[in-house]
Design a protein around this motif. Structure first.
Motif, PDB file in Angstrom:
ATOM      1  N   ALA A 288      -2.275  49.875  -0.849  1.00 54.35           N
ATOM      2  CA  ALA A 288      -3.720  49.800  -0.659  1.00 54.35           C
ATOM      3  C   ALA A 288      -4.457  50.831  -1.513  1.00 54.35           C
ATOM      4  CB  ALA A 288      -4.068  50.023   0.811  1.00 54.35           C
ATOM      5  N   HIS A 289      -5.713  50.517  -1.788  1.00 53.16           N
ATOM      6  CA  HIS A 289      -6.641  51.459  -2.412  1.00 53.16           C
ATOM      7  C   HIS A 289      -7.636  51.910  -1.350  1.00 53.16           C
ATOM      8  CE1 HIS A 289      -9.592  53.207  -5.161  1.00 53.16           C
ATOM      9  NE2 HIS A 289     -10.500  52.557  -4.447  1.00 53.16           N
ATOM     10  N   TRP A 290      -7.855  53.222  -1.262  1.00 49.89           N
ATOM     11  CA  TRP A 290      -8.782  53.787  -0.277  1.00 49.89           C
ATOM     12  C   TRP A 290      -9.956  54.423  -0.994  1.00 49.89           C
ATOM     13  CZ3 TRP A 290      -7.652  52.004   4.297  1.00 49.89           C
ATOM     14  CH2 TRP A 290      -6.329  51.673   4.584  1.00 49.89           C
ATOM     15  N   ILE A 291     -11.173  54.019  -0.635  1.00 50.45           N
ATOM     16  CA  ILE A 291     -12.369  54.532  -1.298  1.00 50.45           C
ATOM     17  C   ILE A 291     -12.506  56.035  -1.100  1.00 50.45           C
ATOM     18  CG2 ILE A 291     -14.901  54.468  -1.204  1.00 50.45           C
ATOM     19  CD1 ILE A 291     -14.622  51.430  -0.723  1.00 50.45           C
ATOM     20  N   ALA A 292     -12.099  56.531   0.056  1.00 45.66           N
ATOM     21  CA  ALA A 292     -12.170  57.965   0.334  1.00 45.66           C
ATOM     22  C   ALA A 292     -11.039  58.739  -0.341  1.00 45.66           C
ATOM     23  CB  ALA A 292     -12.139  58.213   1.838  1.00 45.66           C
ATOM     24  N   GLY A 293     -10.055  58.039  -0.874  1.00 43.48           N
ATOM     25  CA  GLY A 293      -8.897  58.680  -1.485  1.00 43.48           C
ATOM     26  C   GLY A 293      -7.672  58.692  -0.606  1.00 43.48           C
ATOM     27  N   ALA A 294      -7.854  58.393   0.686  1.00 34.58           N
ATOM     28  CA  ALA A 294      -6.744  58.375   1.644  1.00 34.58           C
ATOM     29  C   ALA A 294      -7.156  57.513   2.832  1.00 34.58           C
ATOM     30  CB  ALA A 294      -6.410  59.787   2.115  1.00 34.58           C
ATOM     31  N   PRO A 295      -6.194  56.956   3.572  1.00 37.26           N
ATOM     32  CA  PRO A 295      -6.540  56.151   4.747  1.00 37.26           C
ATOM     33  C   PRO A 295      -7.090  57.031   5.857  1.00 37.26           C
ATOM     34  CG  PRO A 295      -4.169  56.462   4.624  1.00 37.26           C
ATOM     35  CD  PRO A 295      -4.718  57.016   3.339  1.00 37.26           C
ATOM     36  N   PRO A 296      -7.847  56.442   6.787  1.00 38.39           N
ATOM     37  CA  PRO A 296      -8.383  57.232   7.894  1.00 38.39           C
ATOM     38  C   PRO A 296      -7.306  57.746   8.837  1.00 38.39           C
ATOM     39  CG  PRO A 296      -8.891  54.907   8.186  1.00 38.39           C
ATOM     40  CD  PRO A 296      -8.332  55.048   6.807  1.00 38.39           C
ATOM     41  N   ALA A 297      -6.163  57.065   8.900  1.00 32.89           N
ATOM     42  CA  ALA A 297      -5.043  57.471   9.756  1.00 32.89           C
ATOM     43  C   ALA A 297      -3.838  56.633   9.358  1.00 32.89           C
ATOM     44  CB  ALA A 297      -5.381  57.263  11.236  1.00 32.89           C
ATOM     45  N   ALA A 298      -2.675  56.998   9.878  1.00 33.98           N
ATOM     46  CA  ALA A 298      -1.474  56.216   9.593  1.00 33.98           C
ATOM     47  C   ALA A 298      -1.510  54.881  10.319  1.00 33.98           C
ATOM     48  CB  ALA A 298      -0.227  56.992   9.996  1.00 33.98           C
ATOM     49  N   ALA A 299      -2.223  54.840  11.429  1.00 33.33           N
ATOM     50  CA  ALA A 299      -2.433  53.597  12.167  1.00 33.33           C
ATOM     51  C   ALA A 299      -3.830  53.645  12.767  1.00 33.33           C
ATOM     52  CB  ALA A 299      -1.385  53.424  13.259  1.00 33.33           C
ATOM     53  N   PHE A 300      -4.566  52.547  12.650  1.00 33.29           N
ATOM     54  CA  PHE A 300      -5.944  52.551  13.143  1.00 33.29           C
ATOM     55  C   PHE A 300      -6.423  51.123  13.334  1.00 33.29           C
ATOM     56  CE2 PHE A 300      -5.963  52.563   8.555  1.00 33.29           C
ATOM     57  CZ  PHE A 300      -6.944  51.651   8.204  1.00 33.29           C
ATOM     58  N   GLY A 301      -7.507  50.992  14.099  1.00 32.79           N
ATOM     59  CA  GLY A 301      -8.160  49.708  14.290  1.00 32.79           C
ATOM     60  C   GLY A 301      -9.407  49.622  13.438  1.00 32.79           C
ATOM     61  N   CYS A 302      -9.723  48.431  12.950  1.00 33.13           N
ATOM     62  CA  CYS A 302     -10.918  48.228  12.138  1.00 33.13           C
ATOM     63  C   CYS A 302     -11.206  46.730  12.096  1.00 33.13           C
ATOM     64  CB  CYS A 302     -10.723  48.787  10.726  1.00 33.13           C
ATOM     65  SG  CYS A 302      -9.447  47.946   9.766  1.00 33.13           S
ATOM     66  N   THR A 303     -12.095  46.318  11.231  1.00 34.07           N
ATOM     67  CA  THR A 303     -12.290  44.895  10.972  1.00 34.07           C
ATOM     68  C   THR A 303     -11.889  44.613   9.535  1.00 34.07           C
ATOM     69  OG1 THR A 303     -14.600  45.165  10.312  1.00 34.07           O
ATOM     70  CG2 THR A 303     -14.151  44.727  12.651  1.00 34.07           C
ATOM     71  N   ALA A 304     -11.685  43.329   9.242  1.00 34.01           N
ATOM     72  CA  ALA A 304     -11.202  42.958   7.916  1.00 34.01           C
ATOM     73  C   ALA A 304     -11.763  41.612   7.500  1.00 34.01           C
ATOM     74  CB  ALA A 304      -9.680  42.911   7.909  1.00 34.01           C
ATOM     75  N   GLN A 305     -11.770  41.409   6.186  1.00 37.07           N
ATOM     76  CA  GLN A 305     -12.022  40.107   5.597  1.00 37.07           C
ATOM     77  C   GLN A 305     -10.850  39.784   4.674  1.00 37.07           C
ATOM     78  OE1 GLN A 305     -16.681  41.118   4.847  1.00 37.07           O
ATOM     79  NE2 GLN A 305     -15.883  39.364   3.717  1.00 37.07           N
ATOM     80  N   THR A 306     -10.380  38.542   4.751  1.00 35.70           N
ATOM     81  CA  THR A 306      -9.342  38.094   3.818  1.00 35.70           C
ATOM     82  C   THR A 306      -9.906  37.131   2.787  1.00 35.70           C
ATOM     83  OG1 THR A 306      -8.685  36.310   5.322  1.00 35.70           O
ATOM     84  CG2 THR A 306      -7.484  38.411   5.492  1.00 35.70           C
ATOM     85  N   ARG A 307     -11.214  36.893   2.850  1.00 32.94           N
ATOM     86  CA  ARG A 307     -11.909  36.120   1.828  1.00 32.94           C
ATOM     87  C   ARG A 307     -13.384  36.489   1.885  1.00 32.94           C
ATOM     88  NH1 ARG A 307     -10.276  32.622   5.795  1.00 32.94           N
ATOM     89  NH2 ARG A 307     -11.909  31.589   7.005  1.00 32.94           N
ATOM     90  N   TYR A 308     -14.089  36.217   0.810  1.00 33.79           N
ATOM     91  CA  TYR A 308     -15.500  36.559   0.693  1.00 33.79           C
ATOM     92  C   TYR A 308     -16.324  35.776   1.706  1.00 33.79           C
ATOM     93  CZ  TYR A 308     -20.095  37.131  -1.516  1.00 33.79           C
ATOM     94  OH  TYR A 308     -21.413  37.414  -1.767  1.00 33.79           O
ATOM     95  N   ARG A 309     -17.310  36.459   2.288  1.00 34.11           N
ATOM     96  CA  ARG A 309     -18.245  35.895   3.256  1.00 34.11           C
ATOM     97  C   ARG A 309     -17.593  35.469   4.562  1.00 34.11           C
ATOM     98  NH1 ARG A 309     -22.318  32.456  -0.727  1.00 34.11           N
ATOM     99  NH2 ARG A 309     -23.546  34.242  -1.405  1.00 34.11           N
ATOM    100  N   GLN A 310     -16.393  35.916   4.806  1.00 28.25           N
ATOM    101  CA  GLN A 310     -15.768  35.676   6.101  1.00 28.25           C
ATOM    102  C   GLN A 310     -16.410  36.583   7.147  1.00 28.25           C
ATOM    103  OE1 GLN A 310     -11.734  37.043   6.288  1.00 28.25           O
ATOM    104  NE2 GLN A 310     -11.195  35.767   8.027  1.00 28.25           N
ATOM    105  N   ASN A 311     -16.492  36.128   8.377  1.00 26.97           N
ATOM    106  CA  ASN A 311     -16.935  36.993   9.455  1.00 26.97           C
ATOM    107  C   ASN A 311     -15.916  38.107   9.688  1.00 26.97           C
ATOM    108  OD1 ASN A 311     -19.276  35.471   9.963  1.00 26.97           O
ATOM    109  ND2 ASN A 311     -18.193  34.107  11.368  1.00 26.97           N
ATOM    110  N   ASP A 312     -16.380  39.217  10.220  1.00 29.85           N
ATOM    111  CA  ASP A 312     -15.481  40.319  10.554  1.00 29.85           C
ATOM    112  C   ASP A 312     -14.404  39.857  11.526  1.00 29.85           C
ATOM    113  OD1 ASP A 312     -16.979  41.943   9.000  1.00 29.85           O
ATOM    114  OD2 ASP A 312     -17.677  43.255  10.603  1.00 29.85           O
TER     115      ASP A 312
END
Length: 371
Positions: A288-312
């Protein structure tokens, strides 16, 4: 040296036109730059010259100088060769993500600095801010136009030198501002699809670079339904172009691509837009590429998109020692496609993302087990 502090990428479209207008009206010392990213192949389908004329006309209307750079060689090496290699491997790449990383926010940024500018601007719908000493990429206020999905490969150095003047505007307002300012792009149709293909037939274009090889179309349970012209031309969830007529013993329901076996040159299809063969709840990604330079944690919850304009879509993420991600979604996802981008979010903040490598969709799991 131009005397401009900001160089804006002028695409010849309405979005970059209004972005330039907003910068000028804010008193920003600004100049335009038109990028040639694809050499005209003589097909008549490339609209680069029309776009160039529109970019010149807009800068003339706004009283801004404009520069020109040819990045077609860089685009070929950094974007197009990868695009062809991915299709040859049976995956579906996203060239817009690579174009942003390799051309617009790399070679364009370098060119702007050579012209003496401090930063670049584009007509993307996104926002940038800085919090606790860290630059953040944020979704546009108009979520229907948000383009952070395509920008998730940017990092701190690029965001520190980038401005997105349209991040707080709805598209309707952009069109109105262009019309009020008398810009020649005010009513110009938005570009769609892959930039170097244009309006031409996708199969015909791809067939120039990948030799088409006819093969069998079958269902996952082995029913032969016809022939395809090349597995490269299809992607998961696709309905068009299958040319499957009525099948005895089957309902008159649409057929969808549910899998590809490149080695055996077999295209798998099944009926139903949400049939089980298209569904998955887990995926594994490349590093993965992280905008901050590193992931927020080794394991975490978030939302994702696997294609453009997909709902969270809610998910949990585990980051491996090699940087790869194991992602589990709270609910099944349709047609998650290897080669496409997984992009992660915490609210409006884009965290980064990665290329999808594999999923637990039934045919993908069977392929991995057999490997």
């Amino acid at each position: 040296m131009t005397g401009a502090r900001t160089i804006i990428g002028m695409s010849g479209g309405v979005d970059s036109s209004v972005a330039a207008l907003r910068l000028r009206d804010a008193g920003e010392p600004v100049a335009g730059l038109f990028m040639s990213n694809w050499a005209d192949d003589g097909s008549g389908d490339c609209r680069a010259e029309d776009d160039r004329r529109d970019a010149v006309a807009v800068c003339g209307r706004l009283g801004l100088p404009i520069h020109f750079r040819d990045f077609s060689r860089e685009y070929w090496a950094g974007v197009f060769e990868h695009f062809i290699a991915e299709y040859a491997a049976g995956r579906t790449p996203n060239p817009d993500v690579l174009c942003n990383r390799e051309v617009k926010f790399k070679h364009f940024l370098d060119a702007a600095r050579e012209l003496g500018a401090e930063r670049i601007a584009t007509g993307h719908y996104a926002r940038v801010d800085r919090l606790d000493g860290r630059w953040r990429l944020l979704r546009a206020l108009d979520r229907s136009k948000d383009q952070t999905y395509f920008l998730h490969q940017l990092g701190q150095l690029q965001l520190a030198a980038t401005v997105f003047p349209l991040g707080d505007l709805p598209k309707t307002e952009v069109r109105r501002m262009a019309a009020d300012a008398g810009l020649p792009t005010a009513a110009k149709k938005d570009s769609t699809g892959i930039c170097f293909i244009g309006e031409r037939d996708f199969r015909e274009f791809l067939g120039r670079y990948l030799p088409a090889r006819e093969g069998e179309i079958r269902t996952p349970d082995g029913l032969s339904l016809g022939r395809h012209q090349g597995v490269f031309f299809y992607t998961l969830g696709q309905r068009e172009g299958l040319a499957i007529g009525g099948v005895r013993g089957r309902d008159a329901a649409p057929w969808y691509v549910v899998g590809k076996d490149v080695a055996r040159n077999v295209l798998y299809v099944e009926q139903g837009i949400d049939n089980p063969w298209l569904m998955s709840t887990r995926l594994r990604s490349e590093a993965a590429h992280w905008i901050a330079g590193a992931p927020p944690a080794a394991a975490f919850g978030c939302t994702a998109q696997t294609r453009y304009r997909q709902n969270d879509e809610a998910c949990t993420v585990r980051v491996g020692g090699d940087g790869r991600l194991d992602v589990v979604f709270q609910r099944p996802q349709r047609a998650v496609t290897p080669g496409q981008s997984l992009v992660l979010y915490a609210g409006d903040e884009c965290l980064g993302g990665a290329v999808i490598e594999s999923t637990d969709a039934p045919l993908e799991t069977a392929r991995m087990d057999a490997a």
